[in-house]
Scaffold this active site. Structure first.
Site, PDB file in Angstrom:
ATOM      1  N   ASP A  91      -1.064   0.665   6.682  1.00 47.33           N
ATOM      2  CA  ASP A  91      -1.166  -0.056   7.958  1.00 47.33           C
ATOM      3  C   ASP A  91      -0.320   0.597   9.040  1.00 47.33           C
ATOM      4  O   ASP A  91       0.482   1.496   8.779  1.00 47.33           O
ATOM      5  CB  ASP A  91      -0.671  -1.509   7.788  1.00 47.33           C
ATOM      6  N   TYR A 146       4.378   0.931  -4.189  1.00 48.77           N
ATOM      7  CA  TYR A 146       4.966   0.868  -2.848  1.00 48.77           C
ATOM      8  C   TYR A 146       6.432   0.474  -2.966  1.00 48.77           C
ATOM      9  O   TYR A 146       6.833  -0.187  -3.933  1.00 48.77           O
ATOM     10  CB  TYR A 146       4.270  -0.195  -1.991  1.00 48.77           C
TER      11      TYR A 146
END
Length: 359
Positions: A91, A146
């Protein structure tokens, strides 16, 4: 002088054309590139063709691929022509230390050096491997890891008056954070952790393999900690909302029972932590490696040799950006002020009814 300059320019244009003609004689090969980038100032990884005002990581990458001469210029306009596929769509503002893209290129000499010469220093190609012709980095990926780096004062209880630079996370609070993060492990319905997915949408079910917060450390007088999460795949904003909800519980804004409720069918108000600290650390190709990694033709998609380069890149570009932006823009501190606005007790239906009544 002017004419001399003109001649040089024409010569370099001719050289570029010669290089492209030379390249056309090279076979095109399917490869993967290991990428690291600092995402600040970019609108995510994925290119928006026809929308030049929102700059993405792929805009810079494709431009470098064309300029370095490993793909034809017209492929830059239509990435399907080079069978381009990214492993994860990060993002806006999100960084990566181990992103993978797959594509077909002319395998020119010194290919990595040439691509990197046309990239800004906060985007690097750290490795390259040949893969099977049908390889698709998104579909063949089994899992993604992540990390999320945040200042530990995010976990300070709302009733305590906290000076951000002096706050240090105690053992008990870290254990509570880890107990809550561990609740996410397994398969759950995460429809409340993304937008535009209903509770009965099968794609809202996601499998989380591990999630934990590491030991805190001090940088520039502020204490930080890193949360790691490994899952099969993640939806837009999912990780930021998973972390946002844990912060809301630890700070005392929401009851622990909200986690179970959020996996049920009702709509629950889940806060979304800032994007700044999120980093795509690693993508996993276990199934591909088992099948092709030792077939004598292809290398396994593992990057042990590149680990040092990845660590150096994080220290140079990713961590300083997160730390300095946090200090200058106070993204976490400002976001924490929005938590009391959320309604963690009632469902969306009740909230709508209350709004109508108050009108």
């Amino acid at each position: 002088e002017e004419n001399g300059h003109q001649n040089k320019k024409l010569k370099s244009d001719a050289d570029e054309e010669d290089a492209e003609d030379q390249n056309k004689k090279l076979p095109k090969r399917k490869i993967v590139l290991l990428m690291a980038y600092s995402g600040k100032g970019y609108h995510g990884m994925q290119r928006n063709v026809g929308s030049s005002q929102f700059k993405t990581i792929e805009d810079d990458l494709v431009s470098a691929l064309v300029q370095s001469g490993c793909i034809p210029e017209n492929h830059g306009e239509d990435m399907k022509k080079m069978s381009f596929q990214r492993c994860a769509r990060t993002d806006k503002g999100v960084s990566a230390a181990g992103q993978i893209v797959s594509l077909k290129v002319w395998l020119i000499d010194d290919i990595l050096k040439k691509i990197n010469n046309h990239l800004p220093s906060h985007i690097r190609i750290l490795g390259l491997k040949r893969v099977t012709g049908g390889f698709n980095s998104k579909n063949k990926c089994d899992a993604r890891t992540y990390s999320y780096m945040l200042p530990t004062f995010a976990f300070a209880h709302k009733d305590h008056d906290v000076q951000e630079e002096l706050y240090r996370l105690d053992r008990e609070t870290l254990e509570r954070v880890n107990q809550l993060l561990a609740c996410y492990k397994g398969t759950h319905n995460f429809h409340n952790f993304t937008s535009q997915k209903g509770p009965r949408d099968p794609s809202a079910k996601r499998y989380i393999m591990e999630m934990y917060c590491g030991e805190p450390f001090v940088r520039e007088n502020v204490e930080f900690a890193v949360i790691q999460v490994k899952g099969q795949s993640f939806m837009m904003h999912q990780i930021r909302k998973m972390i946002g909800l844990v912060i809301a519980i630890v700070k005392g804004y929401a009851a622990e029972s909200i986690m179970e409720r959020s996996w049920g069918e009702e709509k629950v108000d889940v806060p979304k932590a800032p994007g700044l600290g999120l980093v795509l650390e690693k993508v996993h190709f276990e199934k591909y490696n088992r099948r092709f990694g030792n077939d004598g033709l292809h290398e396994p998609l593992e990057w042990t040799e590149e680990e040092e380069k990845i660590a150096v890149f994080k220290e140079q570009y990713i961590y300083p950006t997160i730390i300095n932006t946090e200090r200058e823009e106070k993204s976490m501190a400002n976001w924490l002020k929005t938590l009391p606005i959320h309604d963690f007790n009632s469902s969306a239906v009740e909230m709508q009814t209350n709004n109508k009544n108050s009108k």
